[in-house]
Motif scaffolding. Structure first.
Motif, PDB file in Angstrom:
ATOM      1  N   PHE A  95      -5.763   2.904  -0.423  1.00 54.31           N
ATOM      2  CA  PHE A  95      -6.978   2.933   1.175  1.00 54.31           C
ATOM      3  C   PHE A  95      -7.209   1.231   0.551  1.00 54.31           C
ATOM      4  N   GLY A  96      -7.938   1.025  -0.053  1.00 57.62           N
ATOM      5  CA  GLY A  96      -7.740  -0.392  -1.183  1.00 57.62           C
ATOM      6  C   GLY A  96      -7.237  -1.279  -0.826  1.00 57.62           C
ATOM      7  N   THR A 101      -6.347  -6.002   2.646  1.00 58.70           N
ATOM      8  CA  THR A 101      -5.125  -7.180   3.078  1.00 58.70           C
ATOM      9  C   THR A 101      -5.422  -6.620   4.109  1.00 58.70           C
ATOM     10  N   GLU A 102      -6.522  -6.209   5.205  1.00 54.37           N
ATOM     11  CA  GLU A 102      -6.067  -6.369   6.717  1.00 54.37           C
ATOM     12  C   GLU A 102      -7.507  -7.155   6.704  1.00 54.37           C
ATOM     13  N   SER A 157       1.224  -1.457  -0.245  1.00 55.49           N
ATOM     14  CA  SER A 157      -0.399   0.325  -0.023  1.00 55.49           C
ATOM     15  C   SER A 157       1.218   1.238   0.197  1.00 55.49           C
ATOM     16  N   SER A 158       0.907   2.111   1.145  1.00 52.69           N
ATOM     17  CA  SER A 158       1.159   3.577   1.164  1.00 52.69           C
ATOM     18  C   SER A 158       1.593   4.054   1.709  1.00 52.69           C
ATOM     19  N   ILE A 159       2.381   5.207   2.782  1.00 51.38           N
ATOM     20  CA  ILE A 159       1.091   6.284   3.210  1.00 51.38           C
ATOM     21  C   ILE A 159       0.250   7.017   2.998  1.00 51.38           C
ATOM     22  N   PHE A 160      -0.352   6.895   1.488  1.00 57.05           N
ATOM     23  CA  PHE A 160      -1.404   7.607   0.692  1.00 57.05           C
ATOM     24  C   PHE A 160      -2.986   6.402   0.730  1.00 57.05           C
ATOM     25  N   ILE A 184      -7.063   9.072  -7.550  1.00 55.11           N
ATOM     26  CA  ILE A 184      -6.889   7.467  -7.496  1.00 55.11           C
ATOM     27  C   ILE A 184      -6.347   6.794  -7.169  1.00 55.11           C
ATOM     28  N   TYR A 185      -5.000   7.615  -6.494  1.00 52.07           N
ATOM     29  CA  TYR A 185      -3.882   6.901  -5.499  1.00 52.07           C
ATOM     30  C   TYR A 185      -4.662   6.730  -4.819  1.00 52.07           C
ATOM     31  N   ASN A 186      -4.862   7.260  -3.830  1.00 55.67           N
ATOM     32  CA  ASN A 186      -5.577   7.482  -2.750  1.00 55.67           C
ATOM     33  C   ASN A 186      -6.477   6.652  -2.359  1.00 55.67           C
TER      34      ASN A 186
END
Ligand SMILES: NC(=O)c1ccc[n+]([C@@H]2O[C@H](COP(=O)([O-])OP(=O)(O)OC[C@H]3O[C@@H](n4cnc5c(N)ncnc54)[C@H](O)[C@@H]3O)[C@@H](O)[C@H]2O)c1
Length: 291
Positions: free
Chosen positions: A160-161, A166-167, A141-144, A154-156
């Motif tokens: 987030f998805g 994953t969780e 994922s990312s910090i974003f 779109i990246y966010n």
């Protein structure tokens, strides 16, 4: 997962940055590799770098938006390597543009690569991983994926998805006492090619991304070079952190002091967090490079 020796790991986006560093470090640990990228030239460069390391390597060139290709990939890997133990969904890029600048095609393109491919890859490989004594899915994922910024909707959404998916999968695996460990990775700013390989709908030197990494550039090329140069963490450090955390079974992997700082700040100051980001370049001295 105790060690990587004689395992088989698949890495997407292995032609550059974090994916390439993971390939090299896993090869150093005696792990056999299936490497995926849509860039044939750079993936072959990665192969050259691990050629003498005495592990089996297969290369798979395709665009992760190709659903049929992903569907047939597990059988292809089993045919070549006889087993699959680790799947690292690392490939990614960004689309930079305000919500009223991006179009339906940008959304489809971005969400297919950032999120749908990660879901499909995790899903198709799961039955094969379940058969192994120990196995891992590692989704980047990312910090974003923890907080949002302007011009990266779109990246966010994609990141987030990835976190959400994953969780959820990780909990399902734990509850069913599956041998499959599921890891979610949240890199901070890592010195790779990701900024220059973004799809730009518009470019301004003071974009949110630019403010975070402290760039002051007049062209995309310049900003891309500064993004790489000014990063507090290298791709090698990112790969080392990911592999160390897999060995320690730490399922939530924040990479770099900046990622830990943003994570904490976004929890402490959810409303005013962005203002802190705007002034962050003034505090850049505290983010010392970790090579
Ligand atoms: N660099 C950072 O600061 C940073 C921060 C947070 C998260 N990340 C995430 O880390 C991951 C790795 O990125 P990186 O920084 O190493 O970037 P990078 O651009 O150096 O490498 C990404 C690789 O993915 C490949 N790729 C992209 N789209 C593809 C597709 N559709 N099909 C096949 N291959 C594709 C590219 O060709 C490239 O080799 C990405 O998921 C990225 O979002 C990076």
């Amino acid at each position: 997962m105790k060690n990587f020796k004689n395992k088989v790991a698949l890495i997407t986006g292995a032609g550059s940055g974090i994916g390439r560093a993971l390939a090299i470090q896993l090869a150093d640990s005696g792990c056999n590799l299936a490497l995926v990228d849509w860039n044939e030239k750079t993936l072959k460069e990665t192969e050259q770098m691990i050629r003498k390391k005495n592990v089996a390597v297969s290369l798979h060139f395709f665009d992760l938006r190709e659903k049929e290709k992903i569907e047939s990939l597990p059988e292809e890997i089993i045919e070549i390597h006889k087993q699959i133990d680790i799947v690292i969904n690392n490939a990614g890029l960004s689309i930079i543009g305000k919500v009223d600048e991006v179009n339906e095609d940008d959304w489809q393109f971005g969400v297919d690569i950032l999120l749908n491919a990660v879901i499909q890859m995790s899903t198709v490989f799961l039955p094969y991983l379940q058969k192994r004594p120990e196995a891992a899915i590692v989704n980047v994922s990312s910090i974003f994926g923890l907080f949002s910024v302007p011009k990266q909707s779109i990246y966010n959404v994609g990141k987030f998805g990835v976190k959400a998916f994953t969780e959820s999968l990780s909990l399902e695996m734990e509850m069913s006492e599956s041998p499959v460990e599921v890891y979610c990775v949240f890199p901070g700013h890592i010195g790779t090619n990701i900024y220059s390989s973004s799809r730009f709908k518009s470019f301004e030197a003071d974009d949110a991304g630019a403010a975070i990494f402290g760039a002051n550039a007049s062209t995309i090329e310049e900003a891309g070079a500064q993004f790489k140069q000014n990063a507090p963490s290298s791709p090698e450090f990112a790969a080392k952190t990911i592999l160390k955390n897999i060995k320690n079974k730490n399922k939530r992997i924040l990479i770099g002091f900046d990622a830990k700082f943003y994570d904490l700040m976004s929890r402490l100051f959810p409303k005013n967090f962005l203002k802190i980001i705007w002034i962050l370049p003034f505090f850049r001295g505290i983010f010392k490079p970790k090579k």
